[in-house]
Design an enzyme around this catalytic site. Structure first.
Site, PDB file in Angstrom:
ATOM      1  N   VAL A  81       0.854  -1.194   0.000  1.00 32.69           N
ATOM      2  CA  VAL A  81       0.000   0.000   0.000  1.00 32.69           C
ATOM      3  C   VAL A  81       0.886   1.239   0.000  1.00 32.69           C
ATOM      4  O   VAL A  81       1.810   1.344   0.810  1.00 32.69           O
ATOM      5  CB  VAL A  81      -0.899   0.017   1.265  1.00 32.69           C
ATOM      6  CG1 VAL A  81      -1.697   1.306   1.337  1.00 32.69           C
ATOM      7  CG2 VAL A  81      -1.801  -1.207   1.297  1.00 32.69           C
ATOM      8  N   GLU A 171      14.221  -8.616  25.113  1.00 30.86           N
ATOM      9  CA  GLU A 171      13.899  -9.960  24.599  1.00 30.86           C
ATOM     10  C   GLU A 171      14.979 -10.444  23.621  1.00 30.86           C
ATOM     11  O   GLU A 171      15.351 -11.614  23.615  1.00 30.86           O
ATOM     12  CB  GLU A 171      12.525  -9.957  23.911  1.00 30.86           C
ATOM     13  CG  GLU A 171      11.372  -9.831  24.910  1.00 30.86           C
ATOM     14  CD  GLU A 171      10.058 -10.378  24.378  1.00 30.86           C
ATOM     15  OE1 GLU A 171       9.757 -10.123  23.199  1.00 30.86           O
ATOM     16  OE2 GLU A 171       9.347 -11.042  25.138  1.00 30.86           O
ATOM     17  N   ASP A 302      -0.866  -0.816  15.982  1.00 29.30           N
ATOM     18  CA  ASP A 302       0.184   0.182  16.246  1.00 29.30           C
ATOM     19  C   ASP A 302      -0.100   1.540  15.598  1.00 29.30           C
ATOM     20  O   ASP A 302       0.546   2.530  15.943  1.00 29.30           O
ATOM     21  CB  ASP A 302       1.539  -0.340  15.720  1.00 29.30           C
ATOM     22  CG  ASP A 302       2.124  -1.434  16.590  1.00 29.30           C
ATOM     23  OD1 ASP A 302       1.452  -1.854  17.554  1.00 29.30           O
ATOM     24  OD2 ASP A 302       3.256  -1.882  16.300  1.00 29.30           O
ATOM     25  N   LYS A 380       4.819 -17.335  28.827  1.00 27.89           N
ATOM     26  CA  LYS A 380       5.116 -16.648  27.561  1.00 27.89           C
ATOM     27  C   LYS A 380       4.709 -17.545  26.385  1.00 27.89           C
ATOM     28  O   LYS A 380       4.132 -17.080  25.399  1.00 27.89           O
ATOM     29  CB  LYS A 380       6.620 -16.339  27.487  1.00 27.89           C
ATOM     30  CG  LYS A 380       7.056 -15.630  26.219  1.00 27.89           C
ATOM     31  CD  LYS A 380       6.629 -14.179  26.210  1.00 27.89           C
ATOM     32  CE  LYS A 380       7.117 -13.449  24.981  1.00 27.89           C
ATOM     33  NZ  LYS A 380       6.722 -12.046  24.997  1.00 27.89           N
TER      34      LYS A 380
END
Ligand SMILES: Cc1cc2nc3c(=O)[nH]c(=O)nc-3n(C[C@H](O)[C@H](O)[C@H](O)COP(=O)(O)OP(=O)(O)OC[C@H]3O[C@@H](n4cnc5c(N)ncnc54)[C@H](O)[C@@H]3O)c2cc1C
Length: 406
Positions: A81, A171, A302, A380
């Protein structure tokens, strides 16, 4: 409006949740459904740090979009896009085509935020997608191989600087400390030659967790050889490393063969290019997730900015929120398609957060309970598998899940 056309942009957590829910909630006769995504696969963004460090094969973090679509109801278009012509109800694609819509869902995720630091665009890697993860993994391996094959033995090849000790940075460090000893063995390089440096400009690491958990994470990573430079900013990146410094101090050079920037994201550049009013690429949405002034456009994941009234600051962009947006967005679209206008308000249901520290360690707060070590690590994996389950059901968990069913 006759049979409305719903176009969803992005097959990440928010976009896939929207389309997989919507395909169950409306019939083919009620709406035309279209999904547009750059790749023909979805990747688990929250697993990319593992692929980047090389602790998980990159194919494990992705699956074909079509695996979770009902193709008799949803048309999938693989395309990039460029922008949304929001006053013409059209989406412009990189291949020159345009796609019209009656309702649009923008779920294009985020881009890297460099805060204008010189050289980061050119010289640093960022953990953004599968290709980026592959490049990082292969670059680190290449540096090890180059060090081993050269007579000069430039030790800076074996230095990895990670800018940003937020969620992604920590992480990634957790995976690196597991990967590096194996790489050292493969390349016959003593472990002590390798430097793993974490640089964080804020005085506090992982502000979303309490002190006890953060101290646990830092001392674990330090015990595995990570050097932390907290309250220290990356001032510049160059071809051979970074300049770092505390406020008011002369910057110092850290020579490094690999620099990873994981200190921030902003909403997708398509938001800016389409002329939406935004704050760092994120659009402040209405309570029902539509865009002010453009009530046929939903902005989720987001790309959306929603204020957490209790904390008086925006909710951080997370997969958990993106998926919850997707669920509400699908229900609101189904209502509009069925001619109802009492749209649902988005309310975030915080189930907790878990930050991994490699394969078998983690810290987290789940339903208000603090966890660390193995129990947090198991949680997790439950969180990771739950995301697969919500989008693709038990079949997807069996194929891709973290509990090694395959
Ligand atoms: C390493 C890492 C670890 C993370 N760990 C966690 C965690 O443990 N828990 C958590 O809740 N969050 C975590 N996050 C954050 C989380 O991944 C994001 O908040 C989440 O992915 C946002 O979902 P989204 O649907 O908005 O976008 P995404 O899931 O990023 O999906 C966006 C999609 O849009 C596509 N796209 C982008 N631009 C275009 C374009 N121009 N044209 C066509 N398609 C396009 C992309 O290819 C992608 O498929 C982590 C992020 C990273 C990088």
């Amino acid at each position: 409006m006759g049979r409305p056309k719903v176009v969803v942009l992005g097959a990440g957590y928010g976009g896939l949740m929207t389309i997989t829910r919507l395909q169950k909630q409306v019939s083919k006769a009620e709406a035309e459904l279209v999904l547009i995504n750059k790749n023909d696969y979805h990747y688990e963004t929250t697993w990319l740090h593992e692929a980047s460090a090389g602790t998980l094969h990159h194919d494990r973090v992705r699956y074909p979009v079509k695996n979770v679509l009902n193709e008799s109801k949803v048309k999938f278009i693989q395309a990039e896009v460029l922008r949304v012509k929001k006053d013409e109800n059209k989406v412009e694609l990189k291949n020159g085509e345009e796609v019209s819509y009656d309702y649009l869902v923008m779920a294009l995720g985020s881009n890297v935020e460099t805060f204008g630091v010189e050289g980061l665009q050119e010289y640093a890697f960022s953990i953004t997608d599968v290709s980026a993860a592959r490049k990082i993994c292969e670059h680190i391996e290449w540096q090890f191989a180059a060090y081993q094959s050269e007579k000069t033995k430039d030790e800076s090849r074996l230095t990895i600087v990670v800018g940003g000790a937020g969620f992604t940075g920590i992480e990634f460090l957790g995976e690196l400390v597991n990967r590096i000893p194996k790489l050292c063995r493969e390349h016959h390089i003593p472990r002590e030659k390798v430097r793993i440096v974490s640089v964080e400009s804020n005085p506090v690491v992982l502000p979303q967790f309490d002190r006890e958990l953060v101290d646990y994470a830092l001392s674990y990573l330090e015990s595995k050889g990570v050097e932390f430079h907290i309250g220290t900013a990356v001032k510049k990146a160059t071809a051979d490393g970074v300049l770092v410094g505390k406020k008011g101090e002369e910057p110092q050079k850290i020579k490094a063969g690999t620099v990873i920037w994981s200190a921030g994201v902003r909403g997708n550049a398509v938001i800016d290019k389409s002329g939406f009013e935004n704050t760092r690429g994120r659009v402040k949405v209405n309570p029902d997730l539509t865009v002010p002034g453009y009530e046929n456009i939903f902005m989720i994941g987001d790309c959306a900015l929603i204020i957490n009234e209790a904390a008086n600051r925006p909710y951080p962009p997370t997969a958990q929120i993106a998926m919850q947006h997707g669920e509400v967005c699908a229900r609101n679209l189904a209502k509009l398609i069925k001619g109802k206008h009492d749209l649902e308000t988005f309310v975030f249901n915080d189930r907790g957060t878990v930050c991994s520290l490699g394969e078998n360690n983690a810290i987290g707060v789940v339903f208000g309970k603090k966890l660390k070590g193995t129990s947090a690590s198991v949680m997790k994996k439950v969180v990771d598998d739950r995301a697969l389950y919500l989008i693709g059901g038990p079949g997807l968990v069996l194929k891709k899940g973290k509990f090694n069913f395959i």
